[in-house]
Design an enzyme around this catalytic site. Structure first.
Site, mmCIF file in Angstrom:
data_model
loop_
_atom_site.group_PDB
_atom_site.id
_atom_site.type_symbol
_atom_site.label_atom_id
_atom_site.label_comp_id
_atom_site.label_asym_id
_atom_site.label_seq_id
_atom_site.Cartn_x
_atom_site.Cartn_y
_atom_site.Cartn_z
ATOM 1 C CE LYS A 35 -0.335 0.106 5.059
ATOM 2 N NZ LYS A 35 -1.224 0.158 6.227
ATOM 3 N NE ARG A 132 -6.590 0.706 12.325
ATOM 4 C CZ ARG A 132 -5.379 0.610 11.787
ATOM 5 N NH1 ARG A 132 -4.532 1.632 11.882
ATOM 6 N NH2 ARG A 132 -4.987 -0.479 11.168
ATOM 7 C CE1 TYR A 262 12.630 31.984 2.454
ATOM 8 C CE2 TYR A 262 12.336 29.600 2.623
ATOM 9 C CZ TYR A 262 12.342 30.764 1.871
ATOM 10 O OH TYR A 262 12.051 30.698 0.524
ATOM 11 C CG MET A 310 8.356 23.497 -1.374
ATOM 12 S SD MET A 310 7.197 24.496 -2.325
ATOM 13 C CE MET A 310 6.183 25.208 -1.018
#
Length: 368
Positions: A35, A132, A262, A310
């Site tokens: 998965k 769940r 930053y 980023m």
């Protein structure tokens, strides 16, 4: 040697070897869990490697993941267990996907798409304490009675009974196993006798022999990662399959007091060399590990400085000679002297599962 700008190298032989290890260790079938794009490793290639190592079926969370594997040419049994509300199961039935069933409604929906000569294969999931999905104990008899009827008339084939463990403690896992065995007994009272029973994932497959039953669902372990905080992959006989690397994008010699990235959370305390690594939080590098993230450059281990951005982050290498294009290993197999996914997880206060799974689509995967 030309170093890729950014790349995740996937050792498919390691995946196959890890599956073989679990086959030898457990002595039962291995369901290879692929998965979430095989925990970030590439679903189709990882699935093929796992099957070559002896996995007997594949596990995914969602039907679209299973259908994509079929489109990639994989014909092995595939089980999917987390379904969207109102899922009809039509495509899944057409592609012979085995369905994890957690409710009466899902059972009925599966039966509706069965053909006269092709029953839908299902694994009935019992809720045993994880809170769940899964059939609630109060609903067991109703669901099992209907499953037995549908199997008798050829609409369904109950391939498996299964559940999940919380990995909280031995006592908690034993309680879940006892509850699961109650469900198996109720199923037997309706003459439901599945091919396989499975409750153990990687941790229980390793530590709980009594919970291996007929099959184990191994996810993080087949990618060579440890599910335990106190034992490494090597100590478990596993080999990490993913190495995340990049090429140094820039080198800058700066004086003491220079601000970095930053917010200037970091200022250099001496004359030093800063190098730029071209991956950032858009690629899955955890921003909250800023100032703590280990990498290997020129065979030496360093920690990033300043905020992770980023697309990039900065490493202070002091006076170590580094050039543009040199290789940076962000994480990989620690037996080779590089940081591990577990090291990154510690820096980010998370688990190694998250580290590999979150590596973004912008990072090419290359099989080796």
């Amino acid at each position: 040697m030309t170093v890729p700008f950014r790349e995740a190298t996937i050792d498919l032989d390691a995946i196959a070897d890890n599956v073989r290890h679990f086959r030898r260790l457990t002595g039962v079938e291995v369901i290879a869990v692929v998965k979430a794009n095989a925990y970030g490793h590439g679903a189709a290639a990882s699935a093929v490697a796992a099957l070559s190592g002896g996995a007997t079926r594949l596990g995914v969370a969602e039907i679209p993941e299973a259908l994509d594997l079929r489109r990639q040419g994989i014909t092995a049994p595939i089980m999917a267990w987390l379904h969207a509300p109102g899922e009809t199961f039509a495509q899944a039935a057409a592609e012979n996907i085995e369905l994890g069933i957690s409710s009466f409604d899902q059972l009925e929906a599966a039966a509706r798409v069965a053909s006269v000569d092709r029953p839908v294969g299902v694994h009935l999931k019992f809720e045993t304490g994880l809170s769940r999905n899964g059939i609630a104990p109060a609903d067991w008899r109703r669901v099992l009675a209907e499953a037995a009827r549908l199997e008798r008339i050829g609409r369904l084939r109950v391939i498996g009974l299964f559940s999940h463990l919380s990995n909280t403690s031995l006592d908690d896992d034993r309680a879940a196993l006892e509850k699961f065995e109650e469900g198996v007994a109720v199923a037997a009272s309706f003459d439901i006798r599945p091919e396989i029973r499975h409750i153990a994932a990687t941790a229980a497959a390793i530590e709980r022999p009594e919970m291996r039953l007929d099959a184990v669902r191994v996810g993080v372990g087949i990618y060579g990662l440890s599910p335990f905080d106190d034992r490494s992959s090597a100590e478990l006989g596993l080999r990490p399959a993913m190495t995340l690397r990049a090429a140094v994008a820039a080198v800058r010699r700066v004086p003491a007091g220079t601000g970095v990235s930053y917010g200037y959370d970091h200022r250099t305390d001496r004359d030093t060399t800063l190098v730029l690594v071209p991956l950032g939080y858009a690629d899955g590098v955890p921003r909250h590990a800023s100032g703590k993230l280990p990498v290997s450059i020129a065979g030496r281990r360093f920690t990033n400085v300043g905020r992770i951005a980023m697309d990039q982050f900065v490493v202070d290498v002091g006076d170590t000679p580094v050039s543009i294009g040199d290789e940076v290993v962000l994480f990989g197999d620690p037996t080779l002297g590089v940081p591990s996914a577990a090291d990154w997880a510690e820096a980010a206060s998370t688990i190694n599962y998250e580290i590999v799974t979150r590596i973004g689509a912008r990072v090419p995967r290359r099989s080796s």
